[in-house]
Design an enzyme around this catalytic site. Sequence first.
Site, PDB file in Angstrom:
ATOM      1  N   SER A  83       8.077   8.386   7.358  1.00  0.00           N
ATOM      2  CA  SER A  83       8.120   6.947   7.102  1.00  0.00           C
ATOM      3  C   SER A  83       7.812   6.550   5.666  1.00  0.00           C
ATOM      4  O   SER A  83       7.925   5.353   5.330  1.00  0.00           O
ATOM      5  CB  SER A  83       7.170   6.218   8.059  1.00  0.00           C
ATOM      6  OG  SER A  83       7.728   6.177   9.353  1.00  0.00           O
TER       7      SER A  83
ATOM      8  N   TYR B 248       4.552  -2.137  14.680  1.00  0.00           N
ATOM      9  CA  TYR B 248       5.321  -1.238  13.815  1.00  0.00           C
ATOM     10  C   TYR B 248       6.584  -0.828  14.558  1.00  0.00           C
ATOM     11  O   TYR B 248       6.530  -0.367  15.693  1.00  0.00           O
ATOM     12  CB  TYR B 248       4.478  -0.006  13.501  1.00  0.00           C
ATOM     13  CG  TYR B 248       5.071   0.937  12.477  1.00  0.00           C
ATOM     14  CD1 TYR B 248       4.761   0.791  11.126  1.00  0.00           C
ATOM     15  CD2 TYR B 248       5.907   1.975  12.855  1.00  0.00           C
ATOM     16  CE1 TYR B 248       5.272   1.669  10.188  1.00  0.00           C
ATOM     17  CE2 TYR B 248       6.430   2.850  11.923  1.00  0.00           C
ATOM     18  CZ  TYR B 248       6.107   2.694  10.592  1.00  0.00           C
ATOM     19  OH  TYR B 248       6.627   3.563   9.667  1.00  0.00           O
ATOM     20  N   SER B 249       7.737  -0.988  13.911  1.00  0.00           N
ATOM     21  CA  SER B 249       8.994  -0.670  14.579  1.00  0.00           C
ATOM     22  C   SER B 249       9.980  -0.065  13.595  1.00  0.00           C
ATOM     23  O   SER B 249      10.359  -0.704  12.603  1.00  0.00           O
ATOM     24  CB  SER B 249       9.605  -1.933  15.205  1.00  0.00           C
ATOM     25  OG  SER B 249      10.877  -1.646  15.761  1.00  0.00           O
ATOM     26  N   ASN B 250      10.407   1.159  13.870  1.00  0.00           N
ATOM     27  CA  ASN B 250      11.407   1.815  13.032  1.00  0.00           C
ATOM     28  C   ASN B 250      12.732   1.065  13.034  1.00  0.00           C
ATOM     29  O   ASN B 250      13.524   1.172  12.096  1.00  0.00           O
ATOM     30  CB  ASN B 250      11.614   3.252  13.511  1.00  0.00           C
ATOM     31  CG  ASN B 250      10.393   4.115  13.248  1.00  0.00           C
ATOM     32  OD1 ASN B 250      10.149   4.535  12.136  1.00  0.00           O
ATOM     33  ND2 ASN B 250       9.607   4.355  14.300  1.00  0.00           N
TER      34      ASN B 250
ATOM     35  N   GLY C 230       3.500   9.078   6.607  1.00  0.00           N
ATOM     36  CA  GLY C 230       4.735   9.390   7.310  1.00  0.00           C
ATOM     37  C   GLY C 230       4.555  10.549   8.269  1.00  0.00           C
ATOM     38  O   GLY C 230       3.726  11.431   8.037  1.00  0.00           O
TER      39      GLY C 230
END
Length: 354
Positions: free
Chosen positions: A75, A171-173, A307
């Site tokens: 990330s 939190y969202s990819n 990440g």
Amino acid sequence: MMQTLMNVLVAVSVAAGGQGAGVRPELEKIVEGKGATAALVRVSDGKHTESDAVGVRDIERGGRPSPSGYFRIGSVTKTFVATVVLQLVDEGKVQLDDPIDQYLPGLVPGGEHITVRQLLNHTSHLYDYMSEPGYSTNRWRGEARFRSYQPRELLKVAFAKKLPDDGKWHYSNTNYVVLGLLVKKLTGRAYGEEVERRILRPLGLRHTLVPGDRAEVPSPHAKGYEPMPHLVDATRMNPSLDWAAGEMISTTADLERFMSSLLNGKLTSAASLRAMRTTVETGVGFGYGLGLQAYPLPCGKVWGHSGELIGYLTFAFRSDSGKSMTMSINPSTRNPSTEEVMAIATKAFCGTTG
């Protein structure tokens, strides 16, 4: 053989000061406690830089990990994407408080009420497609790990569900997949091409890459593993499942240069950097800005991003005083704890683990 090699700590130091990064005992302790098979770290105060590596490159064949080795940054990719978006803001091609539907009409459910800023700081309330079984690269997926994915395929999974209307930060990819498509819409080029054109080439980051469908990690690298429950080699994988949310590969030196350049104001306008550093409360131990995390330490705040991608954990932090710490950890039978990682950060930035 594997167990023996796991217990053998081989440390390599390539240090300007000659004595390693000062956190080697803590890293060795994590390896001894089965929290890592290998770890790389680079610490700088702006004048002196020290790099270190502990553990083994390969648990079956042994070998020393290189302090300048490559690793998957997960990330931390988001910070590169956010930087490109803020450059586009500086160029007048997009505004942070415009709804995403203005640029990508009909793509995002409720997109007329979700702003570009909300995508960048994860306040959009979009469901994370990586929450679905088989869609997270933080877990073993067998042969499916070599499958190729398209961004809109990931969004189809994400938009099939909704988060509960709880008003909390999530939190969202998914947010950064949408942002990757936004970059393509505004520039006519894939987000990775824009990262290369705007960041990698100007900064001379020759060891940072956007792999796309390529499964390999360049050499040298320490292998990444996943406990199943015995450790299996998870190094090779197609990272297109992460795409703009986490596919990139780099080194500690390149990430340090990137974070220093960004936070020194060399990549965006002062106004855009202030926006990136304006955080929202997350309730999970750090503030989140626009592609930047802010972590409190006893001696002050550090900025950067962490990440995770199966086999690799990355931490790239910098303080306003000019100190930086970049670290890659290859987890073993467990992930290192937050306490272990933050103790290393505290020692690197504050001079003490307590």
